[in-house]
Motif scaffolding. Structure first.
Motif, PDB file in Angstrom:
ATOM      1  N   PHE A 161     -84.112  16.768  35.458  1.00  0.00           N
ATOM      2  CA  PHE A 161     -83.536  15.364  35.194  1.00  0.00           C
ATOM      3  C   PHE A 161     -84.040  13.862  35.948  1.00  0.00           C
ATOM      4  N   HIS A 162     -84.576  13.175  35.045  1.00  0.00           N
ATOM      5  CA  HIS A 162     -85.609  12.026  35.079  1.00  0.00           C
ATOM      6  C   HIS A 162     -84.604  10.824  36.282  1.00  0.00           C
ATOM      7  N   ASP A 163     -83.952  10.202  35.062  1.00  0.00           N
ATOM      8  CA  ASP A 163     -83.181   8.822  35.399  1.00  0.00           C
ATOM      9  C   ASP A 163     -81.714   8.645  35.181  1.00  0.00           C
ATOM     10  N   ILE A 164     -81.114   8.121  35.740  1.00  0.00           N
ATOM     11  CA  ILE A 164     -79.921   7.711  34.668  1.00  0.00           C
ATOM     12  C   ILE A 164     -78.979   6.817  35.384  1.00  0.00           C
ATOM     13  N   SER A 165     -78.241   5.799  34.784  1.00  0.00           N
ATOM     14  CA  SER A 165     -77.625   4.418  35.054  1.00  0.00           C
ATOM     15  C   SER A 165     -76.224   4.941  35.389  1.00  0.00           C
ATOM     16  N   ASP A 166     -75.884   3.657  36.154  1.00  0.00           N
ATOM     17  CA  ASP A 166     -73.854   3.708  35.906  1.00  0.00           C
ATOM     18  C   ASP A 166     -73.517   4.047  35.099  1.00  0.00           C
ATOM     19  N   VAL A 167     -72.408   4.544  35.535  1.00  0.00           N
ATOM     20  CA  VAL A 167     -71.532   4.774  33.841  1.00  0.00           C
ATOM     21  C   VAL A 167     -70.516   2.760  33.888  1.00  0.00           C
ATOM     22  N   GLU A 168     -70.558   2.353  32.271  1.00  0.00           N
ATOM     23  CA  GLU A 168     -70.191   1.357  32.682  1.00  0.00           C
ATOM     24  C   GLU A 168     -68.846   0.902  31.697  1.00  0.00           C
ATOM     25  N   PHE A 169     -68.375   0.103  31.565  1.00  0.00           N
ATOM     26  CA  PHE A 169     -66.912   0.738  30.463  1.00  0.00           C
ATOM     27  C   PHE A 169     -66.211  -1.119  30.216  1.00  0.00           C
ATOM     28  N   GLN A 170     -66.539  -1.174  28.870  1.00  0.00           N
ATOM     29  CA  GLN A 170     -65.647  -2.184  28.466  1.00  0.00           C
ATOM     30  C   GLN A 170     -64.347  -1.464  27.564  1.00  0.00           C
ATOM     31  N   ASP A 171     -63.296  -2.165  27.597  1.00  0.00           N
ATOM     32  CA  ASP A 171     -62.652  -1.904  27.028  1.00  0.00           C
ATOM     33  C   ASP A 171     -62.341  -0.279  27.368  1.00  0.00           C
ATOM     34  N   ASN A 172     -62.143   0.413  25.419  1.00  0.00           N
ATOM     35  CA  ASN A 172     -62.602   1.773  26.139  1.00  0.00           C
ATOM     36  C   ASN A 172     -63.677   2.217  25.760  1.00  0.00           C
ATOM     37  N   TRP A 173     -64.355   1.768  25.521  1.00  0.00           N
ATOM     38  CA  TRP A 173     -64.962   1.806  25.321  1.00  0.00           C
ATOM     39  C   TRP A 173     -66.455   2.594  26.634  1.00  0.00           C
ATOM     40  N   GLY A 174     -66.982   3.810  27.420  1.00  0.00           N
ATOM     41  CA  GLY A 174     -67.927   3.644  28.113  1.00  0.00           C
ATOM     42  C   GLY A 174     -69.051   4.422  27.573  1.00  0.00           C
ATOM     43  N   ARG A 175     -70.250   3.887  28.552  1.00  0.00           N
ATOM     44  CA  ARG A 175     -71.781   4.703  28.648  1.00  0.00           C
ATOM     45  C   ARG A 175     -72.282   4.713  29.162  1.00  0.00           C
ATOM     46  N   PHE A 176     -73.038   5.207  29.597  1.00  0.00           N
ATOM     47  CA  PHE A 176     -74.250   5.221  30.246  1.00  0.00           C
ATOM     48  C   PHE A 176     -75.967   5.550  30.141  1.00  0.00           C
ATOM     49  N   TRP A 177     -77.335   5.252  30.609  1.00  0.00           N
ATOM     50  CA  TRP A 177     -78.402   5.702  29.771  1.00  0.00           C
ATOM     51  C   TRP A 177     -78.671   7.038  30.727  1.00  0.00           C
ATOM     52  N   SER A 224     -67.317  -8.909  33.718  1.00  0.00           N
ATOM     53  CA  SER A 224     -66.188  -9.610  34.566  1.00  0.00           C
ATOM     54  C   SER A 224     -65.556  -8.768  33.938  1.00  0.00           C
ATOM     55  N   PRO A 225     -64.811  -7.991  35.660  1.00  0.00           N
ATOM     56  CA  PRO A 225     -63.055  -7.587  35.448  1.00  0.00           C
ATOM     57  C   PRO A 225     -61.771  -7.686  34.974  1.00  0.00           C
ATOM     58  N   GLU A 226     -62.096  -9.153  34.640  1.00  0.00           N
ATOM     59  CA  GLU A 226     -61.037  -9.825  34.224  1.00  0.00           C
ATOM     60  C   GLU A 226     -61.126  -9.481  32.247  1.00  0.00           C
ATOM     61  N   TYR A 227     -62.491  -9.552  31.873  1.00  0.00           N
ATOM     62  CA  TYR A 227     -62.038  -9.061  30.033  1.00  0.00           C
ATOM     63  C   TYR A 227     -62.251  -7.169  30.611  1.00  0.00           C
ATOM     64  N   GLY A 228     -62.146  -6.854  31.201  1.00  0.00           N
ATOM     65  CA  GLY A 228     -62.444  -5.332  30.911  1.00  0.00           C
ATOM     66  C   GLY A 228     -63.366  -4.487  31.145  1.00  0.00           C
ATOM     67  N   TYR A 229     -64.390  -4.743  32.266  1.00  0.00           N
ATOM     68  CA  TYR A 229     -64.838  -4.580  32.702  1.00  0.00           C
ATOM     69  C   TYR A 229     -65.595  -3.559  33.729  1.00  0.00           C
ATOM     70  N   LYS A 230     -65.344  -2.384  33.673  1.00  0.00           N
ATOM     71  CA  LYS A 230     -65.652  -1.382  35.200  1.00  0.00           C
ATOM     72  C   LYS A 230     -66.276  -0.598  35.088  1.00  0.00           C
ATOM     73  N   TYR A 231     -67.097  -0.017  36.343  1.00  0.00           N
ATOM     74  CA  TYR A 231     -68.058   0.516  36.373  1.00  0.00           C
ATOM     75  C   TYR A 231     -67.989   1.700  37.288  1.00  0.00           C
ATOM     76  N   PHE A 232     -68.801   2.788  37.147  1.00  0.00           N
ATOM     77  CA  PHE A 232     -68.564   3.491  38.480  1.00  0.00           C
ATOM     78  C   PHE A 232     -70.199   3.747  38.802  1.00  0.00           C
TER      79      PHE A 232
END
Length: 234
Positions: A161-177, A224-232
């Motif tokens: 594996f070469h690389d990966i981003s943090d896991v991001e969340f906005q409301d009910n969607w999550g993503r990582f690169w 902004s966490p106030e608008y539903g953003y979270k990350y791991f």
């Protein structure tokens, strides 16, 4: 399947059952045929399953057939929330996002749980775990006590594996690169196996999408966490 369409299906099942209990046999068979068609198209039963409930049985068996059908559909509809779909949308293994849609905004526990799964997947990939060219024991019969050939293991083409981003969340969607590097698609199978069990036993995942630059109402740059953003952090 949405809740509204599920309710309509169950209403049709119950109506067909109740009607068949007191209507002429010809009409009962017609309703039962319609019911089985609903089961086939809405609940994705195989043709073999439908043939197993054939209407060539004696008419006295119709109530029993319909009762079983109602129970089967009820079980399917109750478990459908835990099933997740996987979609490939122009996925580039060297430069793509992997998205997942939840049934609601994740709690802090959900973020840690999903993030830990993705992090573990990445660490295994970084250490060369996803190499389908070196599945010596999986392709051997355990009845004959197979031996692992370490020389063959060292000589296969590296898979890292070469690389990966943090896991991001906005409301009910999550993503990582991800950049899978020299890993093959065996890594994708392993990830989907993990997410399938995660979805069925711990939290609901509606769908997983491989590729695409934007999904849902994702707002690029919004942290902004106030608008539903979270990350791991990986």
């Amino acid at each position: 399947m949405t809740i509204s369409s599920s309710s309509v299906l169950l209403d049709n099942l119950c109506f067909s059952y109740c009607t068949c209990m007191s209507c002429p046999i010809k009409l009962a068979k017609g309703l039962a045929h319609h019911l089985l068609d609903l089961i086939l198209t809405q609940c994705m039963l195989s043709t073999y399953d439908v043939l197993a409930m054939t209407l060539s049985m004696p008419s006295c068996a119709l109530p029993m057939i319909l009762s079983v059908a109602i129970v089967c559909c009820h079980v399917y509809l109750c478990s459908s929330k835990e099933r997740s779909d996987a979609l490939m949308a122009g996925f580039n293994p060297a430069d793509s996002f992997i998205w997942f849609e939840l049934y609601g905004s994740p709690s802090d526990r959900d973020v840690d749980l999903i993030g830990s799964v993705i992090q573990s997947w990445y660490v295994m990939g970084r250490l060369g775990a996803f190499n389908s060219s070196n599945l010596q024991l999986a392709n051997s019969s355990m009845e004959y006590n197979p031996l692992y050939d370490k020389e063959k293991g060292f000589n296969v083409m590296p898979s890292s594996f070469h690389d990966i981003s943090d896991v991001e969340f906005q409301d009910n969607w999550g993503r990582f690169w991800v950049d899978l590097g020299t890993c093959d698609y065996f890594a994708i199978d392993v990830l989907l196996n993990c997410l399938t069990v995660l979805s069925s036993q711990y939290l609901g995942i509606q769908q997983v999408v491989f590729g695409c630059r934007n999904m849902g109402d994702w707002e690029e740059g919004m942290t902004s966490p106030e608008y539903g953003y979270k990350y791991f952090n990986i």
